[in-house]
Scaffold this active site. Sequence first.
Site, PDB file in Angstrom:
ATOM      1  N   LYS A   1       1.015  -1.282   0.003  1.00  0.00           N
ATOM      2  CA  LYS A   1      -0.195   0.284   0.259  1.00  0.00           C
ATOM      3  C   LYS A   1       0.618   1.375   0.451  1.00  0.00           C
ATOM      4  O   LYS A   1       0.680   2.492  -0.854  1.00  0.00           O
ATOM      5  CB  LYS A   1      -1.242   0.389   0.776  1.00  0.00           C
ATOM      6  CG  LYS A   1      -1.614  -0.784   1.223  1.00  0.00           C
ATOM      7  CD  LYS A   1      -2.317  -1.449   2.661  1.00  0.00           C
ATOM      8  CE  LYS A   1      -2.114  -1.165   3.839  1.00  0.00           C
ATOM      9  NZ  LYS A   1      -1.820  -2.472   3.864  1.00  0.00           N
ATOM     10  N   THR A   2       1.878   1.339   0.537  1.00  0.00           N
ATOM     11  CA  THR A   2       2.566   1.961   1.172  1.00  0.00           C
ATOM     12  C   THR A   2       3.865   2.819  -0.272  1.00  0.00           C
ATOM     13  O   THR A   2       3.515   3.836  -0.551  1.00  0.00           O
ATOM     14  CB  THR A   2       3.563   2.520   2.388  1.00  0.00           C
ATOM     15  OG1 THR A   2       2.386   2.402   3.441  1.00  0.00           O
ATOM     16  CG2 THR A   2       3.917   3.829   2.757  1.00  0.00           C
TER      17      THR A   2
ATOM     18  N   ASP B   1      -2.425   8.188   4.435  1.00  0.00           N
ATOM     19  CA  ASP B   1      -1.879   6.670   4.599  1.00  0.00           C
ATOM     20  C   ASP B   1      -1.734   6.530   5.985  1.00  0.00           C
ATOM     21  O   ASP B   1      -2.050   7.332   6.694  1.00  0.00           O
ATOM     22  CB  ASP B   1       0.154   6.456   4.798  1.00  0.00           C
ATOM     23  CG  ASP B   1       0.620   5.572   4.576  1.00  0.00           C
ATOM     24  OD1 ASP B   1      -1.276   4.299   4.234  1.00  0.00           O
ATOM     25  OD2 ASP B   1       1.697   4.589   4.383  1.00  0.00           O
ATOM     26  N   GLU B   2      -2.581   5.132   5.782  1.00  0.00           N
ATOM     27  CA  GLU B   2      -2.770   4.853   7.380  1.00  0.00           C
ATOM     28  C   GLU B   2      -4.204   5.721   8.041  1.00  0.00           C
ATOM     29  O   GLU B   2      -4.543   6.163   9.213  1.00  0.00           O
ATOM     30  CB  GLU B   2      -1.769   4.902   8.514  1.00  0.00           C
ATOM     31  CG  GLU B   2       0.128   4.120   8.466  1.00  0.00           C
ATOM     32  CD  GLU B   2      -0.263   3.274   8.566  1.00  0.00           C
ATOM     33  OE1 GLU B   2      -0.992   2.237   9.189  1.00  0.00           O
ATOM     34  OE2 GLU B   2       0.650   2.387   8.404  1.00  0.00           O
TER      35      GLU B   2
ATOM     36  N   GLN C   1      -5.815  -3.395  10.668  1.00  0.00           N
ATOM     37  CA  GLN C   1      -4.755  -2.864  11.443  1.00  0.00           C
ATOM     38  C   GLN C   1      -4.853  -1.213  12.182  1.00  0.00           C
ATOM     39  O   GLN C   1      -3.834  -0.761  12.565  1.00  0.00           O
ATOM     40  CB  GLN C   1      -3.563  -2.415  10.517  1.00  0.00           C
ATOM     41  CG  GLN C   1      -2.636  -3.722  10.312  1.00  0.00           C
ATOM     42  CD  GLN C   1      -1.249  -3.106   9.029  1.00  0.00           C
ATOM     43  OE1 GLN C   1      -0.766  -3.389  10.093  1.00  0.00           O
ATOM     44  NE2 GLN C   1      -1.629  -3.546   8.228  1.00  0.00           N
TER      45      GLN C   1
ATOM     46  N   ARG D   1       4.817  -7.718  10.665  1.00  0.00           N
ATOM     47  CA  ARG D   1       6.393  -7.146  10.243  1.00  0.00           C
ATOM     48  C   ARG D   1       7.422  -8.456   9.775  1.00  0.00           C
ATOM     49  O   ARG D   1       8.088  -8.162   9.851  1.00  0.00           O
ATOM     50  CB  ARG D   1       6.487  -6.594  11.633  1.00  0.00           C
ATOM     51  CG  ARG D   1       5.705  -5.666  12.544  1.00  0.00           C
ATOM     52  CD  ARG D   1       5.182  -4.258  11.354  1.00  0.00           C
ATOM     53  NE  ARG D   1       4.022  -4.807  10.957  1.00  0.00           N
ATOM     54  CZ  ARG D   1       3.762  -4.289   9.839  1.00  0.00           C
ATOM     55  NH1 ARG D   1       4.472  -3.611   9.583  1.00  0.00           N
ATOM     56  NH2 ARG D   1       2.185  -4.903   9.492  1.00  0.00           N
TER      57      ARG D   1
HETATM   58  P1  ATP Z   1       1.358  -2.341   5.671  1.00  0.00           P
HETATM   59  O1  ATP Z   1       0.427  -2.825   6.025  1.00  0.00           O
HETATM   60  O2  ATP Z   1       2.343  -3.179   6.984  1.00  0.00           O
HETATM   61  O3  ATP Z   1       1.902  -0.485   6.366  1.00  0.00           O
HETATM   62  P2  ATP Z   1       2.459  -2.046   3.418  1.00  0.00           P
HETATM   63  O4  ATP Z   1       0.430  -1.950   2.997  1.00  0.00           O
HETATM   64  O5  ATP Z   1       2.759  -0.336   2.921  1.00  0.00           O
HETATM   65  O6  ATP Z   1       2.102  -2.492   4.790  1.00  0.00           O
HETATM   66  P3  ATP Z   1       4.670  -1.700   1.357  1.00  0.00           P
HETATM   67  O7  ATP Z   1       5.849  -1.746   3.593  1.00  0.00           O
HETATM   68  O8  ATP Z   1       4.467  -0.870   0.868  1.00  0.00           O
HETATM   69  O9  ATP Z   1       3.477  -2.613   2.430  1.00  0.00           O
HETATM   70  O10 ATP Z   1       5.393  -3.077   0.927  1.00  0.00           O
HETATM   71  C1  ATP Z   1       6.031  -3.873   1.632  1.00  0.00           C
HETATM   72  C2  ATP Z   1       6.718  -4.596   1.215  1.00  0.00           C
HETATM   73  O11 ATP Z   1       5.889  -5.002  -0.139  1.00  0.00           O
HETATM   74  C3  ATP Z   1       7.800  -4.237   0.971  1.00  0.00           C
HETATM   75  O12 ATP Z   1       8.971  -5.129   1.104  1.00  0.00           O
HETATM   76  C4  ATP Z   1       7.995  -3.794  -0.787  1.00  0.00           C
HETATM   77  O13 ATP Z   1       8.715  -3.775  -1.201  1.00  0.00           O
HETATM   78  C5  ATP Z   1       7.448  -5.049  -1.121  1.00  0.00           C
HETATM   79  N1  ATP Z   1       6.979  -5.202  -2.219  1.00  0.00           N
HETATM   80  C6  ATP Z   1       5.404  -4.142  -2.848  1.00  0.00           C
HETATM   81  N2  ATP Z   1       4.682  -4.776  -3.737  1.00  0.00           N
HETATM   82  C7  ATP Z   1       6.090  -5.242  -4.599  1.00  0.00           C
HETATM   83  C8  ATP Z   1       6.068  -5.461  -6.286  1.00  0.00           C
HETATM   84  N3  ATP Z   1       5.239  -5.291  -6.397  1.00  0.00           N
HETATM   85  N4  ATP Z   1       6.674  -6.622  -6.520  1.00  0.00           N
HETATM   86  C9  ATP Z   1       7.477  -7.032  -5.459  1.00  0.00           C
HETATM   87  N5  ATP Z   1       7.606  -6.409  -3.771  1.00  0.00           N
HETATM   88  C10 ATP Z   1       7.019  -5.493  -3.737  1.00  0.00           C
HETATM   89 MG    MG Z   2       2.379   0.634   5.442  1.00  0.00          MG
END
Ligand code: ATP
Ligand code: MG
Length: 743
Positions: A35-36, A221-222, A259, A607
């Site tokens: 997402k981020t 975000d969040e 979350q 995590r």
């Molecule tokens: P959270 O809910 O914990 O905030 P998030 O949804 O924001 O998580 P990110 O932190 O953006 O997730 O990404 C999680 C991990 O997955 C990171 O290490 C990121 O580099 C990897 N990632 C995300 N998208 C891809 C992709 N399309 N291909 C490979 N790696 C990815």
């Molecule tokens: Mg995030």
Amino acid sequence: MGRTDYLDKLNDKQREAAMNTEGPLLILAGAGSGKTGTMTCRIAYLIRELGVHPYNILAVTFTNKAAKEMRDRVQELIGEGVSMWLLTFHSACLRILRYHAELLGYGRDFTVYDPTDQKAVVKRICKDRGIDTKKYPPNYFLSRISHCKEQRVSPGEYSRITGGDYIDRMIGEVYGKYEEVLRKNNAMDFDDLLLKTVELFEKEEEVLLKYRNRFKYIMVDEYQDTNMIQYRFVKLLADARDEQGNPRRNICVVGDDDQCIYQWRGADIRNILEFEKDFPGAKVVKLEQNYRSTANILAAAHSVIEHNRGRKGKKLWTDAGDGSRITYFRADDEREEAGYIASEINRIGGDYKNFAILYRTNAQSRTFEEALSKREIPYRVLGGLRYYDRKEIKDIMCYMRLVQNRADDLALVRIINEPKRGIGGRTIEKLQNKAADTGQSLFDVLLDGETISQLSSKAEEGIKSFAGIIESYGAEKENMRLSDLYDGLLINSGYLKALEVQNTIEAQSRIENLMEFKSVICDYEEEDPNMGLAEFMERIALLADVDNHDSEENAVVLMTLHSAKGLEFPYVFMPGMEDGLFPGWKAFDRPDGLEEERRLCYVGITRAKERLWMTGAVMRTLYGKTDYTRESVFLRELDSRLIEGDGIYEKKVIQTAGAFSDGAAADRPFKPFDLLRYAQQQTKKKVAAMEQAAGESFQRGDRVVHEKFGEGIVQEVEGKVIRVEFADGTKKLALGFANIRKL
Ligand code: ATP
Ligand code: MG
């Protein structure tokens, strides 16, 4: 990097979200689904591909750390520095207010009051109104005021809502006056930053339109952790129209309802759940692939969160391999638990920064800090201080130091006015000068009636009571058990009381730490029931002074589960998996309490990238009380096929389904209760009992039992002092300090 390389790296869904730039968009997805990352690419796409000026973008997150990380990532994608509004809620509001404060009746150069300033204001108000700040300290009022502001309750409304209760009337009055003073001083507090910005938007249509026009693209975000005012801020800005008068709501929010972990601070999960209602025509993108964790870790997270009822069901998949199963280790006690974790870190090896220990409460950090120091593993306590660096621990240790050694001027200066005794900096300076002149220790000066009588009567009174406490405990220290001495100091110095009345989250956490310090003492007492204060202080000083920690670059990270939101680590430990600790006892009070704790558990599990350990202890000493524990309800919910034992402790690791009926306490009905409050009560009871014994009439020949010396026979009574013959000799005891009972 080719122009759109970064888009190619996204999966279809992520790309769809990143390129969907017009209209309301909700990215609702589980942890680690990118997402981020998607939001970051979306910003890059807007700027690079659509030619949107960074000036027209507003992106908000929750912490400065997250904002900085995002800014770095955007710059990397764009390949050049961009100055855009990628900020926390507070800093965005501050920037807006700097331009328009005059419209709200403030000068442009208004000051932002930090907590110290706020406290000074409230103190002044209390003084003017004759409110006893010992009974009602400034922080007590400030936490109420902050709560009101979060709910947008004005002083007038507060008085109306709460009615005529004396205390509420007083709070209402102080709140009203506080607002007046801030106004007069051209100042705002942190809560005001959000509140006043929303007021500004509501009152000044032109200003609102200006920002609506400017921020053509808004991202948050969040979003699941936004509170009412933050929501209002976002909503006001996003409800825009284009030149033709058609709604133009280019708002993209990102979050995960699973979350939401800040409801206790006013976060409203409905903000994300009702996004589609708020912004009709919203497009919803669900990301389903998790890139962070192995399949087993992900499955474990799901098997827990599935037990929540109020959620939008969603499930992630991953094409990462299964990976290891989750290791569960139930130690005999918390020291073994910490030792296990430290030895696992050594066994796995590699960079220390790959490991994180995520606990539920700050008070848990101590045992890990000790275990890691002992093995010379560098660590860093994130978002908090190391246990022995915490203010309250240093303070109470200074009390003990001074009791041990009255000549310890440094310790004296630290605590003479802690809690407040009306002894200000200037008074202390006077005393220090006197000590320098005469070559006495500061404490000797305190005992000098003539010098003291020249001070204000308040200071004189404060000094007498302070010196009295130190003297009495100094005289009795050999006759007291360490834990009795500790309890006595906490109560008689007024230190504990001062925290209790504050009634803030910080004060609560300080009390937790102080009660946890009793566990340290109990540990030593168990080892050696006769351990004296001097020896104890020596051992602690060594512990508190290890210097192999705090290496920024490569250290194991220790932090609470709450502060781990949004982060990731290859190896994660979740200790303290016991009912009453995690989930905390409070969770059992409210129906949604347990659900919020379960979301926190989900945050913790997700995590981990490669491996996850969950640990607990059969017997735990927390806040000085030792008890059998029961495994956390979350462990019982977790799909037991995903759990395994491994490594050196294999024999103890529970391996199979149904294993959670094991454990000494499993068959006993579990009654969650407020252990912290219990510990506080016990402390007070004990001190009260010692004081009560002072009122009893002892006579020669009475048989008594003493906490430290055991049974004995009274030989002589002389006022408040009795002489008792015990098995290993005769002792003189002071009633009121001796933990003694008639038999
Ligand atoms: P959270 O809910 O914990 O905030 P998030 O949804 O924001 O998580 P990110 O932190 O953006 O997730 O990404 C999680 C991990 O997955 C990171 O290490 C990121 O580099 C990897 N990632 C995300 N998208 C891809 C992709 N399309 N291909 C490979 N790696 C990815
Ligand atoms: Mg995030």
